[in-house]
Motif scaffolding. Structure first.
Motif, PDB file in Angstrom:
ATOM      1  N   LEU A 194       0.841  -1.187   0.000  1.00 17.19           N
ATOM      2  CA  LEU A 194       0.000   0.000   0.000  1.00 17.19           C
ATOM      3  C   LEU A 194       0.876   1.236   0.000  1.00 17.19           C
ATOM      4  O   LEU A 194       1.506   1.551   1.002  1.00 17.19           O
ATOM      5  CB  LEU A 194      -0.913  -0.012   1.229  1.00 17.19           C
ATOM      6  CG  LEU A 194      -1.904   1.123   1.374  1.00 17.19           C
ATOM      7  CD1 LEU A 194      -2.850   1.159   0.176  1.00 17.19           C
ATOM      8  CD2 LEU A 194      -2.687   0.970   2.648  1.00 17.19           C
ATOM      9  N   ILE A 195       0.944   1.904  -1.133  1.00 13.76           N
ATOM     10  CA  ILE A 195       1.649   3.174  -1.240  1.00 13.76           C
ATOM     11  C   ILE A 195       0.630   4.154  -1.770  1.00 13.76           C
ATOM     12  O   ILE A 195       0.231   4.074  -2.923  1.00 13.76           O
ATOM     13  CB  ILE A 195       2.861   3.082  -2.183  1.00 13.76           C
ATOM     14  CG1 ILE A 195       3.846   2.051  -1.643  1.00 13.76           C
ATOM     15  CG2 ILE A 195       3.519   4.438  -2.342  1.00 13.76           C
ATOM     16  CD1 ILE A 195       5.044   1.842  -2.518  1.00 13.76           C
ATOM     17  N   THR A 196       0.212   5.050  -0.918  1.00 16.31           N
ATOM     18  CA  THR A 196      -0.853   5.969  -1.269  1.00 16.31           C
ATOM     19  C   THR A 196      -0.294   7.373  -1.398  1.00 16.31           C
ATOM     20  O   THR A 196       0.367   7.850  -0.484  1.00 16.31           O
ATOM     21  CB  THR A 196      -1.950   5.958  -0.186  1.00 16.31           C
ATOM     22  OG1 THR A 196      -2.346   4.603   0.030  1.00 16.31           O
ATOM     23  CG2 THR A 196      -3.142   6.772  -0.608  1.00 16.31           C
ATOM     24  N   ALA A 253     -11.086  11.675  -0.896  1.00 15.15           N
ATOM     25  CA  ALA A 253     -12.163  11.357  -1.833  1.00 15.15           C
ATOM     26  C   ALA A 253     -11.635  10.686  -3.104  1.00 15.15           C
ATOM     27  O   ALA A 253     -12.412  10.115  -3.857  1.00 15.15           O
ATOM     28  CB  ALA A 253     -12.923  12.628  -2.198  1.00 15.15           C
ATOM     29  N   ALA A 254     -10.345  10.743  -3.340  1.00 16.32           N
ATOM     30  CA  ALA A 254      -9.787  10.135  -4.555  1.00 16.32           C
ATOM     31  C   ALA A 254      -9.933   8.618  -4.487  1.00 16.32           C
ATOM     32  O   ALA A 254      -9.807   8.009  -3.423  1.00 16.32           O
ATOM     33  CB  ALA A 254      -8.321  10.509  -4.696  1.00 16.32           C
ATOM     34  N   PRO A 255     -10.212   7.977  -5.603  1.00 16.76           N
ATOM     35  CA  PRO A 255     -10.322   6.514  -5.587  1.00 16.76           C
ATOM     36  C   PRO A 255      -8.971   5.874  -5.247  1.00 16.76           C
ATOM     37  O   PRO A 255      -7.925   6.454  -5.508  1.00 16.76           O
ATOM     38  CB  PRO A 255     -10.741   6.153  -7.008  1.00 16.76           C
ATOM     39  CG  PRO A 255     -10.793   7.406  -7.789  1.00 16.76           C
ATOM     40  CD  PRO A 255     -10.438   8.546  -6.906  1.00 16.76           C
ATOM     41  N   LEU A 256      -9.036   4.691  -4.685  1.00 14.63           N
ATOM     42  CA  LEU A 256      -7.830   3.912  -4.409  1.00 14.63           C
ATOM     43  C   LEU A 256      -7.584   3.055  -5.650  1.00 14.63           C
ATOM     44  O   LEU A 256      -8.365   2.158  -5.959  1.00 14.63           O
ATOM     45  CB  LEU A 256      -8.026   3.033  -3.173  1.00 14.63           C
ATOM     46  CG  LEU A 256      -6.797   2.259  -2.732  1.00 14.63           C
ATOM     47  CD1 LEU A 256      -5.690   3.208  -2.270  1.00 14.63           C
ATOM     48  CD2 LEU A 256      -7.151   1.297  -1.614  1.00 14.63           C
ATOM     49  N   ARG A 257      -6.533   3.364  -6.383  1.00 15.14           N
ATOM     50  CA  ARG A 257      -6.221   2.654  -7.630  1.00 15.14           C
ATOM     51  C   ARG A 257      -5.472   1.369  -7.300  1.00 15.14           C
ATOM     52  O   ARG A 257      -4.400   1.402  -6.720  1.00 15.14           O
ATOM     53  CB  ARG A 257      -5.399   3.544  -8.548  1.00 15.14           C
ATOM     54  CG  ARG A 257      -6.138   4.813  -8.958  1.00 15.14           C
ATOM     55  CD  ARG A 257      -5.240   5.795  -9.664  1.00 15.14           C
ATOM     56  NE  ARG A 257      -4.132   6.114  -8.770  1.00 15.14           N
ATOM     57  CZ  ARG A 257      -2.928   6.512  -9.178  1.00 15.14           C
ATOM     58  NH1 ARG A 257      -2.655   6.627 -10.456  1.00 15.14           N
ATOM     59  NH2 ARG A 257      -1.986   6.794  -8.305  1.00 15.14           N
ATOM     60  N   PHE A 292       3.684   0.259 -11.988  1.00 14.40           N
ATOM     61  CA  PHE A 292       3.629   0.738 -10.613  1.00 14.40           C
ATOM     62  C   PHE A 292       4.522   1.960 -10.400  1.00 14.40           C
ATOM     63  O   PHE A 292       4.106   2.937  -9.799  1.00 14.40           O
ATOM     64  CB  PHE A 292       4.006  -0.398  -9.655  1.00 14.40           C
ATOM     65  CG  PHE A 292       3.575  -0.143  -8.245  1.00 14.40           C
ATOM     66  CD1 PHE A 292       2.237  -0.213  -7.900  1.00 14.40           C
ATOM     67  CD2 PHE A 292       4.495   0.170  -7.274  1.00 14.40           C
ATOM     68  CE1 PHE A 292       1.824   0.024  -6.601  1.00 14.40           C
ATOM     69  CE2 PHE A 292       4.094   0.410  -5.982  1.00 14.40           C
ATOM     70  CZ  PHE A 292       2.756   0.335  -5.643  1.00 14.40           C
ATOM     71  N   ASN A 293       5.745   1.911 -10.895  1.00 13.52           N
ATOM     72  CA  ASN A 293       6.666   3.034 -10.702  1.00 13.52           C
ATOM     73  C   ASN A 293       6.265   4.264 -11.514  1.00 13.52           C
ATOM     74  O   ASN A 293       6.790   5.344 -11.282  1.00 13.52           O
ATOM     75  CB  ASN A 293       8.099   2.618 -11.036  1.00 13.52           C
ATOM     76  CG  ASN A 293       8.668   1.667 -10.010  1.00 13.52           C
ATOM     77  OD1 ASN A 293       8.129   1.503  -8.922  1.00 13.52           O
ATOM     78  ND2 ASN A 293       9.768   1.030 -10.361  1.00 13.52           N
ATOM     79  N   LYS A 294       5.372   4.114 -12.453  1.00 13.38           N
ATOM     80  CA  LYS A 294       4.883   5.246 -13.242  1.00 13.38           C
ATOM     81  C   LYS A 294       3.551   5.760 -12.713  1.00 13.38           C
ATOM     82  O   LYS A 294       2.802   6.409 -13.433  1.00 13.38           O
ATOM     83  CB  LYS A 294       4.776   4.853 -14.714  1.00 13.38           C
ATOM     84  CG  LYS A 294       6.155   4.652 -15.336  1.00 13.38           C
ATOM     85  CD  LYS A 294       6.062   4.394 -16.806  1.00 13.38           C
ATOM     86  CE  LYS A 294       7.473   4.230 -17.367  1.00 13.38           C
ATOM     87  NZ  LYS A 294       7.444   3.921 -18.793  1.00 13.38           N
ATOM     88  N   ASP A 295       3.243   5.409 -11.464  1.00 17.08           N
ATOM     89  CA  ASP A 295       2.065   5.924 -10.767  1.00 17.08           C
ATOM     90  C   ASP A 295       0.743   5.496 -11.397  1.00 17.08           C
ATOM     91  O   ASP A 295      -0.230   6.245 -11.373  1.00 17.08           O
ATOM     92  CB  ASP A 295       2.150   7.454 -10.655  1.00 17.08           C
ATOM     93  CG  ASP A 295       1.245   8.001  -9.565  1.00 17.08           C
ATOM     94  OD1 ASP A 295       1.029   7.297  -8.551  1.00 17.08           O
ATOM     95  OD2 ASP A 295       0.734   9.126  -9.721  1.00 17.08           O
ATOM     96  N   ALA A 296       0.702   4.300 -11.959  1.00 20.93           N
ATOM     97  CA  ALA A 296      -0.553   3.795 -12.528  1.00 20.93           C
ATOM     98  C   ALA A 296      -1.525   3.372 -11.442  1.00 20.93           C
ATOM     99  O   ALA A 296      -2.726   3.323 -11.670  1.00 20.93           O
ATOM    100  CB  ALA A 296      -0.275   2.623 -13.462  1.00 20.93           C
ATOM    101  N   CYS A 297      -0.988   3.024 -10.253  1.00 21.81           N
ATOM    102  CA  CYS A 297      -1.868   2.576  -9.179  1.00 21.81           C
ATOM    103  C   CYS A 297      -1.242   2.880  -7.822  1.00 21.81           C
ATOM    104  O   CYS A 297      -0.068   3.211  -7.719  1.00 21.81           O
ATOM    105  CB  CYS A 297      -2.157   1.085  -9.312  1.00 21.81           C
ATOM    106  SG  CYS A 297      -0.696   0.064  -9.461  1.00 21.81           S
ATOM    107  N   ASP A 298      -2.072   2.783  -6.789  1.00 22.43           N
ATOM    108  CA  ASP A 298      -1.653   3.033  -5.407  1.00 22.43           C
ATOM    109  C   ASP A 298      -1.372   1.744  -4.662  1.00 22.43           C
ATOM    110  O   ASP A 298      -0.627   1.741  -3.690  1.00 22.43           O
ATOM    111  CB  ASP A 298      -2.757   3.783  -4.644  1.00 22.43           C
ATOM    112  CG  ASP A 298      -3.199   5.041  -5.355  1.00 22.43           C
ATOM    113  OD1 ASP A 298      -2.329   5.837  -5.725  1.00 22.43           O
ATOM    114  OD2 ASP A 298      -4.423   5.204  -5.554  1.00 22.43           O
ATOM    115  N   VAL A 299      -2.017   0.657  -5.067  1.00 23.13           N
ATOM    116  CA  VAL A 299      -1.957  -0.609  -4.344  1.00 23.13           C
ATOM    117  C   VAL A 299      -1.604  -1.728  -5.322  1.00 23.13           C
ATOM    118  O   VAL A 299      -2.132  -1.779  -6.430  1.00 23.13           O
ATOM    119  CB  VAL A 299      -3.316  -0.929  -3.676  1.00 23.13           C
ATOM    120  CG1 VAL A 299      -3.326  -2.308  -3.061  1.00 23.13           C
ATOM    121  CG2 VAL A 299      -3.648   0.117  -2.630  1.00 23.13           C
TER     122      VAL A 299
END
Length: 190
Positions: free
Chosen positions: A12-14, A20-24, A74-81
């Protein structure tokens, strides 16, 4: 006999953004029992619960978790989890593991074999199936090569719709045995 015990964790890296932002959530679209577009996987369910606990809406980012995934997604900020990352994986922060698993020998039940090690003489002369992972065979391949079984190894695609193929190959007598990662073996045997 199992090759090794693997730990898997919820990663989990948020980013520091509003609640309010979705958790990707990066997830494989076709990798049961872990994840699927239909959200039937147990990682899907854990991710949804985690998002709700954080008071965020879950938003799945469907991507295959193969070689280069961390660098390209992941390293390109496509998702948080990222679900199901190995414990102590380099380059990421991980939570406490939520399950552990091992590789297991899969044989036909009517043979009543209880193979307990890679040097069991009952493996001699049998085709031994291993899950193909990208360009390599799964980790048990090294132990099987070291115990003299290199000529018997057969790589089987086990991703997506091919997940059950390795278990079917044993059941259909195309393989004498297979060494399969525990969660997949249990899911497809059932």
């Amino acid at each position: 006999m199992c090759l090794r015990s693997l730990s898997f964790v919820l990663l989990l890296i948020t980013p520091a953004i509003g609640a309010a932002a979705p958790l990707r959530i990066c997830a494989d679209p076709d990798n049961l029992p872990f994840s699927s577009r239909t959200l039937r996987g147990f990682d899907n369910r854990i991710a949804v619960l985690t998002a709700h606990e954080l008071h965020r809406k879950p938003a799945f980012v469907w991507t295959r978790n193969g070689r280069g995934f961390l660098r390209e997604q992941f390293n390109k900020d496509a998702c948080d989890v990222l679900m199901g990352a190995p414990e102590k994986m380099r380059g990421v922060l991980t939570t406490i593991p939520y399950y552990r698993s091992e590789y297991v020998f899969v044989t036909r039940s009517r043979e009543h074999l209880k193979i307990a090690s890679f040097d069991d003489p009952r493996l001699n002369g049998r085709k031994i199936g291993l899950q193909a992972l990208d360009d390599n065979l799964s980790p048990p391949s090294l132990a099987l090569i070291r115990t003299g079984h290199v000529a018997q190894l057969v790589g089987i695609n086990s991703s997506g719709a091919h997940g059950p193929d390795i278990v079917r190959a044993v059941a259909d007598n195309r393989l004498g045995t297979a060494v399969v990662w525990g969660p997949l073996a249990g899911y497809w045997i059932a």
